[in-house]
Design a protein around this motif. Structure first.
Motif, PDB file in Angstrom:
ATOM      1  N   UNK A 176     -14.562   1.882   1.625  1.00  0.00           N
ATOM      2  CA  UNK A 176     -13.418   0.464   1.172  1.00  0.00           C
ATOM      3  C   UNK A 176     -12.078   0.316   1.794  1.00  0.00           C
ATOM      4  N   UNK A 177     -11.217   1.164   2.476  1.00  0.00           N
ATOM      5  CA  UNK A 177     -10.384   1.161   3.153  1.00  0.00           C
ATOM      6  C   UNK A 177     -10.117   0.255   3.973  1.00  0.00           C
ATOM      7  N   UNK A 178     -11.086   0.740   5.467  1.00  0.00           N
ATOM      8  CA  UNK A 178     -11.457  -0.068   6.160  1.00  0.00           C
ATOM      9  C   UNK A 178     -11.795  -1.519   5.386  1.00  0.00           C
ATOM     10  N   UNK A 179     -13.171  -2.032   5.032  1.00  0.00           N
ATOM     11  CA  UNK A 179     -13.082  -3.113   4.550  1.00  0.00           C
ATOM     12  C   UNK A 179     -12.164  -4.224   3.628  1.00  0.00           C
ATOM     13  N   UNK A 180     -11.126  -3.302   2.799  1.00  0.00           N
ATOM     14  CA  UNK A 180     -10.215  -3.933   2.497  1.00  0.00           C
ATOM     15  C   UNK A 180      -8.405  -4.007   3.322  1.00  0.00           C
ATOM     16  N   UNK A 181      -8.641  -3.018   3.936  1.00  0.00           N
ATOM     17  CA  UNK A 181      -7.417  -3.961   4.590  1.00  0.00           C
ATOM     18  C   UNK A 181      -6.324  -2.453   3.942  1.00  0.00           C
ATOM     19  N   UNK A 182      -6.884  -1.940   2.751  1.00  0.00           N
ATOM     20  CA  UNK A 182      -5.598  -0.848   2.282  1.00  0.00           C
ATOM     21  C   UNK A 182      -5.865   0.791   3.149  1.00  0.00           C
ATOM     22  N   UNK A 183      -4.541   0.757   3.024  1.00  0.00           N
ATOM     23  CA  UNK A 183      -4.314   2.539   3.461  1.00  0.00           C
ATOM     24  C   UNK A 183      -3.977   3.334   1.772  1.00  0.00           C
ATOM     25  N   UNK A 184      -4.131   3.417   1.096  1.00  0.00           N
ATOM     26  CA  UNK A 184      -4.012   4.052  -0.416  1.00  0.00           C
ATOM     27  C   UNK A 184      -4.757   3.642  -1.263  1.00  0.00           C
ATOM     28  N   UNK A 188      -4.054   3.759  -4.189  1.00  0.00           N
ATOM     29  CA  UNK A 188      -3.563   2.754  -5.599  1.00  0.00           C
ATOM     30  C   UNK A 188      -3.316   1.100  -4.996  1.00  0.00           C
ATOM     31  N   UNK A 189      -3.062   1.202  -3.943  1.00  0.00           N
ATOM     32  CA  UNK A 189      -2.756  -0.181  -2.970  1.00  0.00           C
ATOM     33  C   UNK A 189      -5.048  -0.788  -3.141  1.00  0.00           C
ATOM     34  N   UNK A 190      -5.201   0.023  -3.334  1.00  0.00           N
ATOM     35  CA  UNK A 190      -7.082  -0.885  -3.093  1.00  0.00           C
ATOM     36  C   UNK A 190      -6.990  -1.296  -4.798  1.00  0.00           C
ATOM     37  N   UNK A 191      -6.752  -0.286  -5.260  1.00  0.00           N
ATOM     38  CA  UNK A 191      -7.042   0.139  -6.979  1.00  0.00           C
ATOM     39  C   UNK A 191      -6.713  -1.407  -7.264  1.00  0.00           C
ATOM     40  N   UNK A 192      -4.903  -1.536  -6.982  1.00  0.00           N
ATOM     41  CA  UNK A 192      -3.914  -2.455  -7.316  1.00  0.00           C
ATOM     42  C   UNK A 192      -4.873  -4.134  -6.962  1.00  0.00           C
ATOM     43  N   UNK A 193      -5.364  -3.871  -5.803  1.00  0.00           N
ATOM     44  CA  UNK A 193      -5.950  -5.241  -5.317  1.00  0.00           C
ATOM     45  C   UNK A 193      -7.066  -6.050  -6.199  1.00  0.00           C
ATOM     46  N   UNK A 194      -7.772  -4.897  -5.914  1.00  0.00           N
ATOM     47  CA  UNK A 194      -9.648  -5.117  -6.423  1.00  0.00           C
ATOM     48  C   UNK A 194      -9.118  -5.406  -8.008  1.00  0.00           C
TER      49      UNK A 194
END
Length: 266
Positions: free
Chosen positions: A223-231, A233-239
């Protein structure tokens, strides 16, 4: 596949006219620790309660070990559960409470007492406290008793909803290691928490539910690789589309300080 233990197909659940789950599809295999997360009201607790058989009247299909739970409830003997909020029988001692829980699984009192005292001691509860009523226990100590109760019958599947609430740092480390060891032995853990740093570190797969549907389902690194988020928390907020947390925080501070006149240096 033979190692699929839990299979959810097009799961839908409504309360009155409000549709909570809008078609969940999910497979869980042996040896997986699923981090099941989402915003409040997204459908996390509803999903777990349906899997546990605590809610009924749903559309779709839930299978454990290849059997529909509407036809076969024997799977319940193989699961353990730590709820987010639970009322213990506080007039009981922890050993009495654990004996009661174990009796539901057909475990005799001698075996239960041996396991209970062993686990509670390892979690830092002194032997002299074993005969104290649960009403005298702190929140963290009660949580240790609930965690012990979820393990007492050696379940194949653990459903853990904020299991670390109130626990001290040493006990948190122990519980995380217990979860890792269980997964290595082929058990399944379905883990729900708002502490995303822990979910990120311990989960073999992250499942994010948002507005009644699964918005993400993959290992964190993927998921981190696909969305270019490092944590997480940031991935969760983006999704989940929550990107204005800084602005909201600033507004809250402004409301507080302006009401006191502090923003003007008074």
């Amino acid at each position: 596949m033979d190692d699929v233990i839990i299979k959810i197909s097009n799961l839908k659940k409504s309360f009155g006219e409000k549709e909570i789950l809008k078609g969940i599809d999910l497979e869980v295999r042996k040896g997986e620790l699923i981090g099941y997360i989402g915003p409040n009201g997204a459908g996390k607790s509803t999903t777990v309660k349906l899997l546990l058989g605590l809610l009924s009247d749903y559309e779709g299909k839930i299978e454990f070990y290849g059997k529909d739970i509407k036809d076969d409830i024997s799977y319940r003997q193989k699961i353990g559960y730590v709820p987010e909020a639970s009322s213990l029988y506080e007039e009981l001692t922890p050993i009495e409470y654990l004996n009661f829980i174990a009796s539901l699984y057909g475990i005799d009192s001698e075996e239960t007492e041996l396991k209970s005292k062993g686990i509670l001691s390892l979690l830092g509860i002194e032997e002299e406290r074993f005969n104290y009523r649960l009403s005298t226990y702190s929140k963290g100590m009660k949580q240790k008793v609930l965690f012990t109760a979820s393990l007492i019958h050696n379940p194949d599947i653990l459903f853990l909803d904020e299991p670390l609430n109130g626990m001290d740092a040493n006990s948190v480390s122990i519980v995380k290691e217990v979860m890792s060891e269980f997964v290595m032995r082929g058990k399944i853990i379905f883990y729900s928490s708002h502490i995303l740093e822990i979910v990120e570190k311990i989960s073999s797969r992250i499942v994010i539910i948002d507005n009644g549907v699964i918005a993400a389902n993959a290992p964190f690194d993927e998921l981190k690789s696909d969305l270019h988020d490092s944590t997480l928390e940031s991935l969760f907020n983006e999704i989940t589309g929550f990107t204005n947390h800084s602005e909201i925080a600033n507004e809250i501070v402004n409301v507080v300080t302006d009401a006191k006149g502090e923003s003007n240096g008074k």
